[in-house]
Design a protein around this motif. Structure first.
Motif, PDB file in Angstrom:
ATOM      1  N   ALA A  37       0.838  -1.119  -0.050  1.00  0.00           N
ATOM      2  CA  ALA A  37       0.040  -0.129   0.092  1.00  0.00           C
ATOM      3  C   ALA A  37       0.738   1.041  -0.016  1.00  0.00           C
ATOM      4  CB  ALA A  37      -1.044  -0.203   1.273  1.00  0.00           C
ATOM      5  N   ALA A  38       2.128   1.317   0.664  1.00  0.00           N
ATOM      6  CA  ALA A  38       2.865   2.624   1.030  1.00  0.00           C
ATOM      7  C   ALA A  38       3.565   2.676  -0.366  1.00  0.00           C
ATOM      8  CB  ALA A  38       3.879   2.256   2.106  1.00  0.00           C
ATOM      9  N   LEU A  39       4.148   1.455  -0.985  1.00  0.00           N
ATOM     10  CA  LEU A  39       4.767   1.758  -2.231  1.00  0.00           C
ATOM     11  C   LEU A  39       3.996   2.309  -3.553  1.00  0.00           C
ATOM     12  CD1 LEU A  39       7.158  -1.431  -1.961  1.00  0.00           C
ATOM     13  CD2 LEU A  39       7.792   0.807  -1.791  1.00  0.00           C
ATOM     14  N   LEU A  95       2.066   3.851   8.892  1.00  0.00           N
ATOM     15  CA  LEU A  95       1.273   2.872   8.422  1.00  0.00           C
ATOM     16  C   LEU A  95       1.408   1.683   9.690  1.00  0.00           C
ATOM     17  CD1 LEU A  95       2.472   3.730   5.339  1.00  0.00           C
ATOM     18  CD2 LEU A  95       0.606   2.398   4.829  1.00  0.00           C
ATOM     19  N   LEU A  96       0.255   1.272   9.769  1.00  0.00           N
ATOM     20  CA  LEU A  96       0.379  -0.156  10.877  1.00  0.00           C
ATOM     21  C   LEU A  96       0.380  -1.483  10.124  1.00  0.00           C
ATOM     22  CD1 LEU A  96      -2.181   1.481  13.583  1.00  0.00           C
ATOM     23  CD2 LEU A  96       0.307   1.745  13.291  1.00  0.00           C
ATOM     24  N   THR A 103      -5.221   0.412   1.734  1.00  0.00           N
ATOM     25  CA  THR A 103      -4.966   0.191   0.425  1.00  0.00           C
ATOM     26  C   THR A 103      -4.006   1.350  -0.250  1.00  0.00           C
ATOM     27  OG1 THR A 103      -6.736   1.394  -0.637  1.00  0.00           O
ATOM     28  CG2 THR A 103      -7.155  -0.782   0.031  1.00  0.00           C
ATOM     29  N   ALA A 104      -3.445   1.414  -1.510  1.00  0.00           N
ATOM     30  CA  ALA A 104      -2.689   2.150  -2.022  1.00  0.00           C
ATOM     31  C   ALA A 104      -3.612   3.415  -2.366  1.00  0.00           C
ATOM     32  CB  ALA A 104      -2.164   1.648  -3.255  1.00  0.00           C
ATOM     33  N   GLY A 105      -5.151   3.180  -2.516  1.00  0.00           N
ATOM     34  CA  GLY A 105      -5.937   4.380  -2.844  1.00  0.00           C
ATOM     35  C   GLY A 105      -5.878   5.453  -1.566  1.00  0.00           C
ATOM     36  N   VAL A 167     -12.759   8.926   2.933  1.00  0.00           N
ATOM     37  CA  VAL A 167     -12.488   7.690   2.181  1.00  0.00           C
ATOM     38  C   VAL A 167     -13.807   7.114   2.272  1.00  0.00           C
ATOM     39  CG1 VAL A 167     -10.278   7.695   2.720  1.00  0.00           C
ATOM     40  CG2 VAL A 167     -11.456   6.411   4.159  1.00  0.00           C
ATOM     41  N   ALA A 168     -13.889   6.094   1.314  1.00  0.00           N
ATOM     42  CA  ALA A 168     -15.189   5.590   0.469  1.00  0.00           C
ATOM     43  C   ALA A 168     -15.226   4.311   1.316  1.00  0.00           C
ATOM     44  CB  ALA A 168     -15.081   5.352  -0.830  1.00  0.00           C
ATOM     45  N   ASP A 169     -14.340   3.686   2.081  1.00  0.00           N
ATOM     46  CA  ASP A 169     -14.694   2.431   2.794  1.00  0.00           C
ATOM     47  C   ASP A 169     -14.123   2.404   3.899  1.00  0.00           C
ATOM     48  OD1 ASP A 169     -11.569   0.955   2.772  1.00  0.00           O
ATOM     49  OD2 ASP A 169     -12.166   1.814   0.760  1.00  0.00           O
ATOM     50  N   ASP A 170     -14.326   1.122   5.061  1.00  0.00           N
ATOM     51  CA  ASP A 170     -13.866   1.362   6.238  1.00  0.00           C
ATOM     52  C   ASP A 170     -12.420   0.712   6.572  1.00  0.00           C
ATOM     53  OD1 ASP A 170     -14.540  -1.530   5.682  1.00  0.00           O
ATOM     54  OD2 ASP A 170     -15.776  -1.717   7.610  1.00  0.00           O
ATOM     55  N   GLY A 171     -11.653   0.373   5.379  1.00  0.00           N
ATOM     56  CA  GLY A 171     -10.563  -0.323   5.766  1.00  0.00           C
ATOM     57  C   GLY A 171      -9.394   0.608   6.735  1.00  0.00           C
ATOM     58  N   ILE A 172      -9.666   1.768   6.642  1.00  0.00           N
ATOM     59  CA  ILE A 172      -8.867   2.525   7.609  1.00  0.00           C
ATOM     60  C   ILE A 172      -9.154   2.426   9.070  1.00  0.00           C
ATOM     61  CG2 ILE A 172      -8.576   4.168   5.827  1.00  0.00           C
ATOM     62  CD1 ILE A 172     -10.578   5.828   7.774  1.00  0.00           C
TER      63      ILE A 172
END
Length: 189
Positions: A37-39, A95-96, A103-105, A167-172
């Motif tokens: 995700a970072a890269l 990032l954890l 995600t990269a997004g 953001v559009a999703d709960d991945g965070i």
């Protein structure tokens, strides 16, 4: 603009019964997912803070930073990582390694909102999550943090500088701290 990535991966993960970073979600380790995700989100360089024990192989170009005593809490890993950043880094995204749905997004959205004197925090349905992006002006304060709270207090202290990025999703918001949480994501050890 130079934004570095700092993946925190030194925690002991005692509730997981094994090395949490290497546990898989959708076929890839959680550590690999955070690095990817970072890269892919455009961060450079990407540093991974680990404990002193033997570590898994890291992708080419990813820099390992050793926290000699991770038992001092997340702040000690933040401080070690920030101390290792190159002089040209204008900001760092933290990032954890136990958040496999980042995600990269998400990373790119935070980077796009970056201001050289600010802090960017992702938000989903009114709730703040991770990763967070902090400008260079906060690096000295990060190095002075203690305990296991990360940068939460610093962010609250500088509320006027915080840009919330919807953001559009709960991945965070999804972290994996228990075997049940891993299974809920379809993961395996």
């Amino acid at each position: 603009m130079s934004l570095a990535g700092l993946v925190l991966a030194a925690g002991r993960a005692s509730r997981m019964g094994g090395d949490k970073r290497l546990m898989r979600v959708e076929g890839r380790s959680m550590l690999d997912r955070a690095i990817e995700a970072a890269l892919a989100g455009g961060l450079s360089p990407v540093l991974v803070v680990t404990g002193p024990e033997a570590q898994p192989h890291l992708p080419a170009g990813v820099i390992r930073v050793v926290n000699p005593d991770p038992s001092r809490g997340m702040a000690s890993s933040l401080a070690a990582g920030v101390a290792a950043l190159p002089a040209g880094a204008e900001g760092v995204m933290v990032l954890l390694a136990d958040m496999p749905r980042v995600t990269a997004g998400h990373v790119a959205a935070l980077a796009a909102a970056f201001r050289p004197d600010g802090i960017c925090v992702p938000v989903f349905q009114g709730r703040r999550g991770n990763p967070v992006l902090l400008a260079r002006r906060y690096f000295a304060e990060i190095q002075g943090l203690t305990g296991d709270k990360g940068a939460r207090g610093l962010i609250a202290e500088h509320a006027e500088a915080v840009a919330e990025v919807v953001v559009a999703d709960d991945g965070i918001l999804i972290d994996v701290d228990t075997p049940e949480a891993l299974r809920a994501l379809g993961g395996d050890t």
